[in-house]
Design a protein around this motif. Structure first.
Motif, PDB file in Angstrom:
ATOM      1  N   UNK A 187      33.945 -15.185   7.579  1.00  0.00           N
ATOM      2  CA  UNK A 187      35.283 -15.370   6.822  1.00  0.00           C
ATOM      3  C   UNK A 187      35.532 -14.215   5.651  1.00  0.00           C
ATOM      4  N   UNK A 188      34.491 -14.095   5.118  1.00  0.00           N
ATOM      5  CA  UNK A 188      34.730 -13.196   3.936  1.00  0.00           C
ATOM      6  C   UNK A 188      35.017 -11.750   4.230  1.00  0.00           C
ATOM      7  N   UNK A 189      34.184 -11.361   5.251  1.00  0.00           N
ATOM      8  CA  UNK A 189      34.428 -10.060   5.929  1.00  0.00           C
ATOM      9  C   UNK A 189      35.649  -9.864   6.407  1.00  0.00           C
ATOM     10  N   UNK A 204      44.303 -12.497   0.826  1.00  0.00           N
ATOM     11  CA  UNK A 204      44.021 -13.147  -0.418  1.00  0.00           C
ATOM     12  C   UNK A 204      42.829 -14.448  -0.047  1.00  0.00           C
ATOM     13  N   UNK A 205      43.388 -14.988   1.219  1.00  0.00           N
ATOM     14  CA  UNK A 205      42.592 -16.093   1.781  1.00  0.00           C
ATOM     15  C   UNK A 205      42.057 -15.781   3.118  1.00  0.00           C
ATOM     16  N   UNK A 206      41.164 -16.681   3.467  1.00  0.00           N
ATOM     17  CA  UNK A 206      40.846 -16.620   4.976  1.00  0.00           C
ATOM     18  C   UNK A 206      40.086 -18.104   5.060  1.00  0.00           C
ATOM     19  N   UNK A 207      40.461 -18.655   6.428  1.00  0.00           N
ATOM     20  CA  UNK A 207      39.604 -19.761   6.733  1.00  0.00           C
ATOM     21  C   UNK A 207      39.215 -19.727   8.205  1.00  0.00           C
ATOM     22  N   UNK A 208      38.107 -20.261   8.548  1.00  0.00           N
ATOM     23  CA  UNK A 208      37.355 -20.220   9.758  1.00  0.00           C
ATOM     24  C   UNK A 208      36.819 -21.712  10.057  1.00  0.00           C
ATOM     25  N   UNK A 209      37.456 -22.261  11.156  1.00  0.00           N
ATOM     26  CA  UNK A 209      37.183 -23.757  11.572  1.00  0.00           C
ATOM     27  C   UNK A 209      36.655 -23.615  12.925  1.00  0.00           C
ATOM     28  N   UNK A 210      35.571 -24.668  12.804  1.00  0.00           N
ATOM     29  CA  UNK A 210      34.486 -24.716  13.854  1.00  0.00           C
ATOM     30  C   UNK A 210      34.996 -26.294  14.586  1.00  0.00           C
ATOM     31  N   UNK A 239      35.037 -26.560   8.173  1.00  0.00           N
ATOM     32  CA  UNK A 239      36.031 -25.663   7.754  1.00  0.00           C
ATOM     33  C   UNK A 239      35.541 -24.932   6.663  1.00  0.00           C
ATOM     34  N   UNK A 240      35.378 -23.514   6.766  1.00  0.00           N
ATOM     35  CA  UNK A 240      34.834 -22.421   5.769  1.00  0.00           C
ATOM     36  C   UNK A 240      36.188 -21.669   5.161  1.00  0.00           C
ATOM     37  N   UNK A 241      36.041 -21.554   4.203  1.00  0.00           N
ATOM     38  CA  UNK A 241      37.037 -20.592   3.488  1.00  0.00           C
ATOM     39  C   UNK A 241      36.783 -19.544   2.573  1.00  0.00           C
ATOM     40  N   UNK A 242      37.528 -18.471   2.462  1.00  0.00           N
ATOM     41  CA  UNK A 242      36.951 -17.451   1.538  1.00  0.00           C
ATOM     42  C   UNK A 242      38.195 -17.224   0.809  1.00  0.00           C
TER      43      UNK A 242
END
Length: 70
Positions: free
Chosen positions: A37-39, A47-53, A64-67
């Protein structure tokens, strides 16, 4: 003349290589997903990113992971 200052996300290949390295060396799935998510945020210069499993029933999110969001 000094070299130009590099910002995170200036080299998308470097970011993708870091994510690839995490996939092969990190033992924690949560940390790998967080780094992805950070990469992604850096590469896209977002500005933001989110990755949902998705959960096993495929009806909701298990994680739900965010950056970029504090």
């Amino acid at each position: 003349m000094s070299p130009a200052r590099r910002e995170p996300g200036d080299d998308p290949i470097e970011g993708l290589m870091q994510a690839s390295l995490a996939l092969t060396t990190e033992r924690s799935l949560e940390r790998v997903l967080q780094q992805i998510a950070e990469v992604a945020r850096d590469v896209l210069k977002a500005r933001y990113a989110a990755l949902g499993v998705i959960d096993e029933s495929e009806t909701g999110l298990r994680e739900l992971l965010t950056a970029g969001i504090d």
